[in-house]
Write an enzyme that holds these catalytic residues in place. Structure first.
Site, PDB file in Angstrom:
ATOM      1  N   ARG A 130     -39.571 -68.623  19.425  1.00 14.21           N
ATOM      2  CA  ARG A 130     -39.070 -67.330  19.204  1.00 14.21           C
ATOM      3  C   ARG A 130     -37.962 -67.206  17.859  1.00 14.21           C
ATOM      4  O   ARG A 130     -37.973 -66.354  17.046  1.00 14.21           O
ATOM      5  CB  ARG A 130     -38.376 -66.833  20.282  1.00 14.21           C
ATOM      6  CG  ARG A 130     -39.386 -66.087  21.442  1.00 14.21           C
ATOM      7  CD  ARG A 130     -38.609 -65.667  22.384  1.00 14.21           C
ATOM      8  NE  ARG A 130     -37.826 -64.516  22.346  1.00 14.21           N
ATOM      9  CZ  ARG A 130     -37.012 -64.100  23.074  1.00 14.21           C
ATOM     10  NH1 ARG A 130     -36.779 -64.502  24.238  1.00 14.21           N
ATOM     11  NH2 ARG A 130     -36.240 -62.920  22.768  1.00 14.21           N
ATOM     12  N   TYR A 144     -35.345 -51.082  11.435  1.00 14.71           N
ATOM     13  CA  TYR A 144     -34.274 -50.212  11.417  1.00 14.71           C
ATOM     14  C   TYR A 144     -33.079 -51.271  11.273  1.00 14.71           C
ATOM     15  O   TYR A 144     -32.900 -51.888  12.207  1.00 14.71           O
ATOM     16  CB  TYR A 144     -34.009 -49.054  12.239  1.00 14.71           C
ATOM     17  CG  TYR A 144     -34.241 -49.229  13.577  1.00 14.71           C
ATOM     18  CD1 TYR A 144     -35.423 -49.505  14.137  1.00 14.71           C
ATOM     19  CD2 TYR A 144     -32.996 -49.351  14.705  1.00 14.71           C
ATOM     20  CE1 TYR A 144     -35.881 -49.509  15.689  1.00 14.71           C
ATOM     21  CE2 TYR A 144     -33.202 -49.601  15.860  1.00 14.71           C
ATOM     22  CZ  TYR A 144     -34.495 -49.551  16.368  1.00 14.71           C
ATOM     23  OH  TYR A 144     -34.732 -49.739  17.592  1.00 14.71           O
ATOM     24  N   MET A 146     -29.022 -52.055  12.608  1.00 12.51           N
ATOM     25  CA  MET A 146     -28.013 -51.327  13.330  1.00 12.51           C
ATOM     26  C   MET A 146     -26.849 -51.880  13.648  1.00 12.51           C
ATOM     27  O   MET A 146     -26.826 -53.218  13.336  1.00 12.51           O
ATOM     28  CB  MET A 146     -28.608 -51.142  14.908  1.00 12.51           C
ATOM     29  CG  MET A 146     -29.054 -52.276  15.521  1.00 12.51           C
ATOM     30  SD  MET A 146     -29.230 -52.023  17.133  1.00 12.51           S
ATOM     31  CE  MET A 146     -27.992 -51.540  18.102  1.00 12.51           C
ATOM     32  N   SER A 222     -27.063 -48.749  23.923  1.00 11.80           N
ATOM     33  CA  SER A 222     -27.405 -48.140  22.791  1.00 11.80           C
ATOM     34  C   SER A 222     -26.716 -46.902  22.873  1.00 11.80           C
ATOM     35  O   SER A 222     -26.349 -46.438  21.727  1.00 11.80           O
ATOM     36  CB  SER A 222     -28.925 -47.863  22.723  1.00 11.80           C
ATOM     37  OG  SER A 222     -29.574 -49.097  22.775  1.00 11.80           O
TER      38      SER A 222
END
Ligand code: 76R
Length: 248
Positions: A130, A144, A146, A222
């Site tokens: 990964r 995007y 953040m 979030s």
């Protein structure tokens, strides 16, 4: 001071967004256009070969909307290699028909919020894979940047490790419901770019981006602590689709 999360880093990432100068492209002669197309096709072939050698990975997508026309997302071992890739493109004939739209520099990151105590993560082949992933050949991409909020009472960085871990667990549980539908690459960009993370999602069905991001908006990590930049969404390009895109 709260404990910083421990992070593991993999390949460096460059998201290189470009806009096509259609007027200049249409005015160019057929020979000039063919040479520009040949050059980009041979770069793509070289990047594919590097991916097969496990030296990195490159994703190439057309972007929908006016923020950009396409993105090259490169993963490589070093920042020097990323710089070489962007400059190779900049020196190629197609670059004369494009303008920079946006770029993002980061590094593939996994944090220890969900790690098993006592396990050396670098001995786990899934984790190593990964950190240096072959980017999926999915039909769609979503990117995007953040931040985690640092605002008065809502300051992620003032929370204790246990509280953050509990919230990240809930985050991960939502994410897991999208296993097989959305593949996410989280890349850290503190010290590299203007936001703290880049979020890159891949899916066969673009609607799953909306479903996942919307569902996460209700999750505390979030809802309370996420601040987001511009969203870019697009469709996979390959050699044939690139010919179609540049057909005028
Ligand atoms: O690494 C893991 O899979 C373990 C769980 C996990 C962590 C630690 C996880 C799972 N994420 C982690 C970290 Mn995530 N992720 C985002 C976004 O739009 C939004 O609201 C947020 C943007 C999405 C869509 C997403 C998807 N994640 C992080 C971090 C670093 C936080 C830190 O260190 O403070 C960020 C910024 C972030 C943001 N996450 C998952 C997903 C999905 C789909 C999963 C499940 C993965 C899986 O189990 O296969």
């Amino acid at each position: 001071m709260s404990d910083a999360a421990q992070t593991l880093e993999g390949w460096y990432v460059l998201h290189d967004f470009r806009t096509i100068d259609w007027q200049a492209w249409k005015q160019a002669g057929a020979g000039e256009r063919a040479a520009a197309l040949d050059a980009i096709q041979s770069m793509l072939a070289d990047w594919n070969a590097q991916e097969e050698q496990r030296e990195g990975s490159t994703a190439f997508y057309a972007i929908v909307g006016q923020k950009a026309d396409f993105v090259l997302m490169h993963l490589r071992e070093t920042l020097e290699e990323l710089n070489e890739l962007e400059n190779r493109f900049n020196k190629s004939p197609l670059a004369a028909f494009t303008k920079p739209a946006y770029s993002y520099v980061s590094i593939v990151e996994l944090s220890n919020y969900m790690s098993k105590p006592g396990e050396d993560p670098l001995q786990n082949p899934d984790i190593v894979a990964r950190l240096k992933p072959a980017l999926p050949k999915a039909r769609h991409i979503c990117f995007y940047p953040m931040n985690k909020r640092r605002d008065g009472g809502d300051n992620w960085y003032m929370l204790g490790m246990d509280e953050r871990r509990a919230m990240m667990r809930s985050h991960g549980m939502i994410g897991r419901q999208y296993a097989g539908k959305v593949k996410q690459i989280i890349s850290g960009s503190v010290g590299f770019d203007n936001w703290e993370w880049g979020v890159t999602l891949f899916a066969e069905d673009a609607l799953q981006f909306k479903k996942l991001v919307y569902e996460m908006r209700f999750d505390e990590v979030s809802a309370r602590y996420g601040d987001f930049g511009d969203f870019y969404v697009g469709n996979r390009l390959d050699a044939d689709k690139l010919v179609q895109l540049l057909q005028v």
